[in-house]
Scaffold this motif. Structure first.
Motif, PDB file in Angstrom:
ATOM      1  N   SER A 420      -0.251   8.911  -5.440  1.00 17.25           N
ATOM      2  CA  SER A 420       0.357   7.786  -6.076  1.00 17.25           C
ATOM      3  C   SER A 420       1.536   8.116  -7.213  1.00 17.25           C
ATOM      4  CB  SER A 420      -0.805   7.133  -6.855  1.00 17.25           C
ATOM      5  OG  SER A 420      -0.448   6.429  -7.907  1.00 17.25           O
ATOM      6  N   HIS A 423      -0.018   9.679 -10.408  1.00 20.27           N
ATOM      7  CA  HIS A 423      -0.770  10.951 -10.118  1.00 20.27           C
ATOM      8  C   HIS A 423      -0.719  11.654 -11.330  1.00 20.27           C
ATOM      9  CE1 HIS A 423      -2.856  14.047  -7.922  1.00 20.27           C
ATOM     10  NE2 HIS A 423      -2.105  14.857  -8.449  1.00 20.27           N
ATOM     11  N   TRP A 439      -4.218  10.682   1.042  1.00 22.66           N
ATOM     12  CA  TRP A 439      -4.105  10.103  -0.326  1.00 22.66           C
ATOM     13  C   TRP A 439      -4.903  11.073  -1.268  1.00 22.66           C
ATOM     14  CZ3 TRP A 439      -0.455   6.950  -2.327  1.00 22.66           C
ATOM     15  CH2 TRP A 439      -0.071   5.986  -1.643  1.00 22.66           C
ATOM     16  N   ARG A 441      -6.791  10.581  -4.514  1.00 24.45           N
ATOM     17  CA  ARG A 441      -7.461   9.147  -5.420  1.00 24.45           C
ATOM     18  C   ARG A 441      -8.378   9.852  -6.208  1.00 24.45           C
ATOM     19  NH1 ARG A 441      -9.091   4.745  -1.266  1.00 24.45           N
ATOM     20  NH2 ARG A 441     -11.204   6.020  -1.412  1.00 24.45           N
ATOM     21  N   ASP A 482      -6.803   2.860 -10.111  1.00 26.27           N
ATOM     22  CA  ASP A 482      -5.661   3.234  -9.373  1.00 26.27           C
ATOM     23  C   ASP A 482      -5.942   2.838  -7.844  1.00 26.27           C
ATOM     24  OD1 ASP A 482      -3.047   3.726  -8.199  1.00 26.27           O
ATOM     25  OD2 ASP A 482      -3.312   5.749  -8.470  1.00 26.27           O
ATOM     26  N   SER A 484      -3.394   2.175  -5.438  1.00 26.12           N
ATOM     27  CA  SER A 484      -2.126   2.291  -4.635  1.00 26.12           C
ATOM     28  C   SER A 484      -2.484   2.573  -3.364  1.00 26.12           C
ATOM     29  CB  SER A 484      -1.373   3.348  -5.491  1.00 26.12           C
ATOM     30  OG  SER A 484      -1.166   2.959  -6.933  1.00 26.12           O
ATOM     31  N   SER A 485      -3.635   3.202  -2.806  1.00 24.04           N
ATOM     32  CA  SER A 485      -3.719   3.747  -1.481  1.00 24.04           C
ATOM     33  C   SER A 485      -4.069   2.731  -0.453  1.00 24.04           C
ATOM     34  CB  SER A 485      -4.765   4.819  -1.493  1.00 24.04           C
ATOM     35  OG  SER A 485      -6.059   4.423  -1.862  1.00 24.04           O
ATOM     36  N   ALA A 577       2.538   0.137  -5.769  1.00 25.52           N
ATOM     37  CA  ALA A 577       1.538   0.686  -6.564  1.00 25.52           C
ATOM     38  C   ALA A 577       0.683  -0.397  -6.768  1.00 25.52           C
ATOM     39  CB  ALA A 577       1.793   1.531  -7.643  1.00 25.52           C
ATOM     40  N   THR A 637       7.015   0.003  -6.599  1.00 26.23           N
ATOM     41  CA  THR A 637       6.592   1.399  -7.188  1.00 26.23           C
ATOM     42  C   THR A 637       7.471   1.626  -8.310  1.00 26.23           C
ATOM     43  OG1 THR A 637       6.168   1.846  -4.885  1.00 26.23           O
ATOM     44  CG2 THR A 637       6.529   3.679  -6.260  1.00 26.23           C
TER      45      THR A 637
END
Length: 825
Positions: A420, A423, A439, A441, A482, A484-485, A577, A637
């Motif tokens: 992400s 990150h 990913w 995460r 988060d 975003s994945s 994201a 993003t």
């Protein structure tokens, strides 16, 4: 060699011959098998021939059970000796963690009638008298496991297939798969072309390269695999069970008075990085005694007779492994009618029968005959065919076969592939990352001065209390995730609504800004996908699904867009994201950053708006997977870091915490939210799963799977998904634990974790009533126990979630204060 065939199978190992066998068993006789050298000459010929049946998941065990049943009758059918015999297997535990794993496996075995006996060290020693048992804490014995001769068994499958019409050609190399309009149409070979309706890639170590030539992703890599064969061992009982000492990475197989001793070492040796030699056939690799010497010493400590026995053969041969240690099965999403069965991770012999059967059914019927998500090739991501990634992951993958299969265990190699844009910020806040579909995460956050790393166990792991604090923040104040994945697609075009209404069980004919929760069903009513769809324009829809199913769900959607339809699907996962701002104070936080009206009246549940937030403009969708007021923020993003910083700063005033996926799991479990791949699969219907509220029965034109659902609705439900709460807070459940009702086995757990608000271990699972309907009276009228590692634990079972069953907190209709964290946690 023919010029055409209905099916061409590339590869004459045990898997390719099994696919041919099962196609002809179903009546498809126009089948051609092409082998570049001789049958079994790649990997099959040097396999150890172990036929174990207990696998990590329910469906893989079903396939392994079928394989054993097939092999037991194959010699009589084919007239070819196979060497198959059910001699049993004995798995050893030299520490409490391993014994817990084995006992949980033995409990899981009861779910499908597989005999598994939990033994004391003394009982284990009686079964295998030549071993040292002084350091053991227990063992598990599976009497129906066996062994077979891989070459003879392959020949038996080939012989039976040929009797029913299949044709097998050796010394014919396939150079290319012929493609027309993204569909396999045949193969080019060293002896000419063959046109075909279906091409099946069973090419083993060569499968990745062959698939890559047509743009398909088949991620596997070869590794060196070592074993020795001893001279005769005095006093070794004939037909001794296969002995597995996983803590020493070792297995022992008796054969004609000798021992085959093999290893799955923690640090393996990838092979074939520069390509596999053209001449490779029945070949071995150079000895590397130094690599194996420590493991041989451990084997001698377990079986001292090895020290007094000569080594007749030191063997090193290649086998292929996949990034997640599960084989690859099914039709590739990139190329229609191109099927794959490859990457068997050293369990090809025990998997070949089941894999061949279900792949033949898949080809003939047009769909898999059961839930095969564990091995479905559509779980793989395009990046995973990257050569360097595969090489680095294979160093670890081989050893994972015998490593501890801890809950939440994360791979250690080939990490950091997909990150992400947030990150580094999350890392600085103490995030401990897990990996899913490449990913990175955040699964949980370590407090200052605490190292963000896992300490695994079957009980409460080192992150338990940290995740509980994150859980508490979401229930009482606010948490920031988060997400975003997420897999994200845009479907756009004049026919987009029509296309989606055929694919979706729910109705997407809604106003712009409305969010629809829905499932995509197959024609049998099974759930192929579980996702949300937001109408973002008159002809444009945003589809959001899980990270793990990004490839699968996009392929399903694209293949259900009719020819000529004015609609196109585009994957926009990398463009956005996603921040999940969840909890009763989430409105307070977000209102400080936007001038949008966030009230219930202006911004109700299941709606979405473009809003200004900080210096950015983002899509805010009022939806939740944790059971509280909240918004998912879809941020281009390049704006995500700025939005994150402002949300984090403002959230501090209300006690907002960063929260990870372990907290999300415990929150969703309390609320009874389903997880695709565990609680719902393509074998489960929305009615069985309690998702009938998301089915639009009356929409014009119906939808895929409606007729099957209607029949089920009319006939009544034979199985139902229930919520489970254990009475003992120290016994955690994860998946595949047996469910007992009044002493009768009626189902199994599909997922589980600890519910910090409820203060109990929670789970979900399906229950059945011996063929009769499962109604509320049946569910509520029994006494329940969940079997955990051989022990039955009293439990409460309900059709309704244990937390906020009326959805009042999600829709912000409740005036009750936020719940406190339960003292029991």
């Amino acid at each position: 060699m023919p010029k055409q065939a209905q099916v061409v199978i590339v590869g004459g190992g045990i898997v390719g011959c099994s696919v041919a066998y099962h196609l002809t068993l179903r009546g498809w006789t126009d089948v051609v098998v092409l082998e570049r050298k001789q049958l079994t000459s790649g990997t099959t010929w040097h396999a150890a021939g172990l036929v174990g049946q207990l696998r990590p998941t329910y469906n893989l065990t079903r396939l392994a059970q079928y394989t054993a049943e097939l092999y037991s009758a194959l010699e009589q059918e084919s007239g070819q000796a196979t060497g198959f015999r059910q001699i049993g297997s004995l798995a050893l535990a030299s520490n409490a963690g391993r014994f817990e794993e084995l006992k949980r496996g033995a409990s899981m075995a009861r779910c499908f009638g597989l005999e598994a006996d939990i033994l004391t060290p003394r009982q284990a020693s009686e079964l295998w008298p030549l071993m040292v048992a002084d350091d053991l804490v227990g063992a598990v014995y599976l009497p129906k496991d066996g062994q077979t001769n891989p070459i003879d068994t392959t020949q038996a499958l080939a012989k039976a297939a040929k009797r029913r019409g299949a044709r097998i050609f050796e010394n014919v190399k396939v150079t290319d798969i012929i493609i027309d309009n993204a569909r396999a149409k045949g193969v080019r070979t060293s002896d000419g072309e063959i046109t075909a309706e279906y091409v099946v890639n069973c090419a083993g170590m060569w499968a990745r390269q062959l698939a890559a030539s047509v743009g398909a992703t088949v991620p596997l890599h070869a590794a060196e695999h070592f074993y020795i064969v001893t001279e005769g061992v005095p006093d070794l009982p004939k037909h001794s069970p296969v002995l597995r000492d996983a803590d020493a990475c070792t297995y022992f197989k008796e054969d004609a008075g000798k021992l085959l001793v093999g290893w799955f070492e923690p640090v393996a040796k990838p092979w074939g990085m520069s390509g596999i030699p053209e001449s490779f056939s029945f070949d071995t690799l150079p000895d590397d005694f130094e690599h194996i010497e420590p493991l041989l010493e451990a084997a001698i400590r377990r079986v001292p007779a090895l020290a007094r026995t000569g080594i007749q053969l030191f063997f090193n041969g290649p086998e292929s492994f996949t990034p997640d240690d599960r084989y690859l099965l099914g039709e590739t999403p990139e190329v229609r009618n191109h099927f794959v069965a490859a990457g068997f991770n050293s369990i090809g012999i025990s998997s070949a029968g089941g894999a061949g059967k279900v792949l033949a059914d898949w080809i003939i019927d047009g769909h898999p005959p059961m839930d095969l998500w564990d091995v479905d090739i559509r779980r793989m991501m395009p990046f995973q065919r990257n050569h360097r990634y595969l090489k680095d992951r294979t160093v670890e993958a081989l050893g994972l076969l015998y490593a501890m299969h801890w809950p939440y265990r994360q791979p250690e190699t080939a990490r950091g592939v997909r990150r992400s844009v947030l990150h580094d910020r999350l890392l600085a806040q103490g995030a401990c990352f897990g990996e899913l579909a490449g990913w990175e995460r955040p699964n949980w956050y370590a407090p200052t001065s605490t190292e963000a790393r896992y300490e695994y166990s079957y009980g409460r792991q080192n992150w338990f209390e940290f995740s509980a604090d994150e859980h508490k923040a979401v229930r009482q104040s606010a948490g920031l995730f988060d997400q975003s994945s997420f897999g994200k697609y845009i479907l756009e075009g004049a026919d987009a609504e029509t296309v989606l209404n055929q694919v979706c069980a729910n109705n997407v004919s809604v106003p712009v800004g409305q969010i629809v929760y829905t499932q995509w069903l197959n024609h049998r009513g099974g759930i192929e996908a579980d996702l949300t769809i937001t109408r973002v324009g008159e002809t444009q829809f945003l589809i959001v699904t899980a990270a793990a199913t990004q490839t699968r769900d996009l392929a399903w959607l694209q293949r259900h867009i009719p020819d000529g339809a004015r609609a196109v699907a585009v994957d926009v996962t990398s463009g956005y994201a996603v921040l999940g701002l969840m909890g009763p104070r989430s409105r307070d936080v977000l209102s400080r950053l936007t001038d949008a009206d966030l009230s219930n009246e202006a911004f109700p549940f299941a709606t979405s708006q473009l809003i200004d937030i900080g210096y950015a403009r983002a899509r805010a969708s009022r939806i939740t997977y944790v059971g509280e007021l909240g918004w998912e923020l879809y941020i281009p993003t390049e704006f995500a870091q700025g939005v994150f910083d402002t949300v984090k700063e403002e959230g501090a005033a209300v006690g907002m915490r960063l929260a990870g996926y372990h907290a999300m799991n415990s929150l969703r479990m309390e609320k009874g939210y389903r997880h695709w791949g565990h609680d719902i699969t393509d074998e489960d219907t929305p009615l069985e799963a309690g998702l009938g509220f998301a089915v639009s029965w009356s929409k014009a034109g119906g939808f895929v799977g409606r007729d099957a659902l209607q029949r089920q609705k009319d006939e009544g439900l034979k199985r139902r998904l229930v919520q489970i709460a254990l009475s003992h807070s120290d016994k955690l459940i994860y998946h595949n634990e047996p469910i007992w009702r009044d002493g009768v086995l009626i189902g199994r757990v599909t997922s589980g974790t600890f519910g910090h608000t409820i203060g109990k271990p929670l789970g979900m699972g399906y229950v059945e009533n011996r063929g009769a309907n499962v109604d509320a009276a049946f569910v509520n009228g029994g006494g329940y126990e969940i079997e955990v590692a051989g022990e039955r634990v009293p439990a409460e079972v309900s059709l309704r979630p244990f937390y906020d069953p009326g959805n009042r907190r999600v829709k912000e209709l409740s005036e009750e204060p936020a719940p406190a964290l339960a003292a029991a946690s």
